[in-house]
Design a protein around this motif. Structure first.
Motif, PDB file in Angstrom:
ATOM      1  N   GLY A  58       0.838  -1.185   0.000  1.00 15.44           N
ATOM      2  CA  GLY A  58       0.000   0.000   0.000  1.00 15.44           C
ATOM      3  C   GLY A  58       0.876   1.238   0.000  1.00 15.44           C
ATOM      4  O   GLY A  58       1.960   1.234   0.591  1.00 15.44           O
ATOM      5  N   GLY A  59       0.408   2.283  -0.657  1.00 17.95           N
ATOM      6  CA  GLY A  59       1.258   3.462  -0.786  1.00 17.95           C
ATOM      7  C   GLY A  59       0.581   4.763  -0.428  1.00 17.95           C
ATOM      8  O   GLY A  59       1.064   5.837  -0.799  1.00 17.95           O
ATOM      9  N   GLY A  60      -0.521   4.694   0.330  1.00 19.66           N
ATOM     10  CA  GLY A  60      -1.259   5.902   0.667  1.00 19.66           C
ATOM     11  C   GLY A  60      -0.992   6.412   2.068  1.00 19.66           C
ATOM     12  O   GLY A  60       0.034   6.095   2.686  1.00 19.66           O
ATOM     13  N   THR A  61      -1.933   7.192   2.587  1.00 18.39           N
ATOM     14  CA  THR A  61      -1.769   7.833   3.887  1.00 18.39           C
ATOM     15  C   THR A  61      -1.669   6.829   5.029  1.00 18.39           C
ATOM     16  O   THR A  61      -0.842   6.977   5.930  1.00 18.39           O
ATOM     17  N   VAL A  62      -2.525   5.801   4.985  1.00 18.35           N
ATOM     18  CA  VAL A  62      -2.492   4.787   6.044  1.00 18.35           C
ATOM     19  C   VAL A  62      -1.164   4.049   6.036  1.00 18.35           C
ATOM     20  O   VAL A  62      -0.542   3.830   7.081  1.00 18.35           O
ATOM     21  N   ALA A  63      -0.708   3.667   4.846  1.00 20.47           N
ATOM     22  CA  ALA A  63       0.585   2.983   4.734  1.00 20.47           C
ATOM     23  C   ALA A  63       1.704   3.870   5.275  1.00 20.47           C
ATOM     24  O   ALA A  63       2.612   3.395   5.971  1.00 20.47           O
ATOM     25  N   PHE A  64       1.634   5.158   4.973  1.00 19.67           N
ATOM     26  CA  PHE A  64       2.646   6.097   5.443  1.00 19.67           C
ATOM     27  C   PHE A  64       2.732   6.093   6.971  1.00 19.67           C
ATOM     28  O   PHE A  64       3.827   6.071   7.547  1.00 19.67           O
ATOM     29  N   ARG A  65       1.569   6.092   7.629  1.00 17.91           N
ATOM     30  CA  ARG A  65       1.565   6.083   9.097  1.00 17.91           C
ATOM     31  C   ARG A  65       2.182   4.800   9.640  1.00 17.91           C
ATOM     32  O   ARG A  65       2.954   4.838  10.610  1.00 17.91           O
ATOM     33  N   SER A  67       2.721   7.385  -2.565  1.00 15.69           N
ATOM     34  CA  SER A  67       2.596   8.821  -2.306  1.00 15.69           C
ATOM     35  C   SER A  67       3.963   9.505  -2.257  1.00 15.69           C
ATOM     36  O   SER A  67       4.989   8.878  -1.996  1.00 15.69           O
ATOM     37  N   ASP A  68       3.941  10.804  -2.477  1.00 15.12           N
ATOM     38  CA  ASP A  68       5.173  11.596  -2.398  1.00 15.12           C
ATOM     39  C   ASP A  68       5.783  11.512  -1.003  1.00 15.12           C
ATOM     40  O   ASP A  68       7.014  11.479  -0.855  1.00 15.12           O
ATOM     41  N   ALA A  69       4.924  11.475   0.032  1.00 16.56           N
ATOM     42  CA  ALA A  69       5.416  11.423   1.409  1.00 16.56           C
ATOM     43  C   ALA A  69       6.250  10.166   1.646  1.00 16.56           C
ATOM     44  O   ALA A  69       7.273  10.200   2.344  1.00 16.56           O
ATOM     45  N   ILE A  70       5.823   9.053   1.049  1.00 19.74           N
ATOM     46  CA  ILE A  70       6.587   7.807   1.198  1.00 19.74           C
ATOM     47  C   ILE A  70       7.862   7.863   0.364  1.00 19.74           C
ATOM     48  O   ILE A  70       8.936   7.455   0.820  1.00 19.74           O
TER      49      ILE A  70
END
Length: 237
Positions: free
Chosen positions: A19-26, A46-49
């Motif tokens: 997964g590459g979204g907000t939840v994965a980032f957390r 995501s860019d954050a990841i």
């Protein structure tokens, strides 16, 4: 269902996040906080990841069962429940611990709310019933889990072997550690080396042998210890 509280060592442990979204980032941030070696697999990342690329290996691809090879722990954090379930099934067939975000039946473990100060970690679980409860407990505990607590804990770890070598019983060692903690709580300062060595000397001179007297044993069992040089009784907390 309540979960068994078990702390595990993740330093350099190979962990996969699908997964590459907000939840994965957390979830990635939590794993990195404990030194895990993280790989991310997702069709969109995501860019954050991607900004974590020095710490995280990013693979822009669809998930395949072969992606699990070599990993000890997996988090399924996609926005597709069926895919998360399939990842969980694949992990369980291989004996790999898996967490599928917000899908309790597909989880072997959960990632609790936690506070971390140095090597001190306080974690909270509601058995998956209420994140609000775990966040409530976290905020109520925050004032106690401070960087200063992390520092005194590291200090106690540093002197542990020396205390074990010089103090023959567990009850006496406990009294030395509690004296140091009580002094730190009063003054906010970590004792100098000669101070804890003096505490040991005082305790051993009073003891006069290797066996606790009845009075000392009762005090140790109850968690009451005399603060050397003051004659004051300290209650363990």
């Amino acid at each position: 269902m309540s979960y068994f509280p078990m702390f595990i060592q993740l330093e350099q442990c190979p962990c996969l996040v699908v997964g590459g979204g907000t939840v994965a980032f957390r979830k990635i941030r939590v794993l990195l906080d404990f030194g895990a070696k993280v790989t991310v697999v997702a069709t969109e990342i995501s860019d954050a990841i991607f900004e974590m690329k020095e710490k995280v290996m990013c693979c822009s691809k669809e998930y395949e069962p072969g992606d699990l090879d070599g990993f000890s722990l997996v988090i399924a954090a996609t926005d597709d429940e069926k895919l998360n379930h399939r990842i969980s099934r694949d992990c369980r067939e291989r004996g790999i611990f898996v967490n599928a975000v917000d899908q309790q039946k597909d989880c072997d473990f959960i990632l609790p709310a936690y506070l971390k100060a140095g090597e001190v970690v306080a974690a909270f679980s509601s058995g998956g019933n209420s994140p609000v409860v775990t966040q409530y407990l976290k905020e109520k505990t925050r004032e106690f889990v401070t960087p200063e607590l992390g520092e005194i804990t590291a200090y106690l770890g540093k002197i542990r072997e020396q205390v074990k070598e010089n103090v023959p019983t567990e009850a006496l060692r406990k009294s030395v550690y509690l004296q140091i903690l009580n002094q730190w709580e009063r003054t906010g300062q970590i004792p100098a080396e000669d101070e804890w060595e003096k505490a040991i000397e005082n305790k051993m001179s009073v003891r006069k042998g290797n066996e606790l007297s009845g009075t000392d044993k009762k005090a140790a069992d109850e968690g009451n210890f005399t603060e050397y040089g003051t004659g004051k009784s300290c209650q363990s907390r």
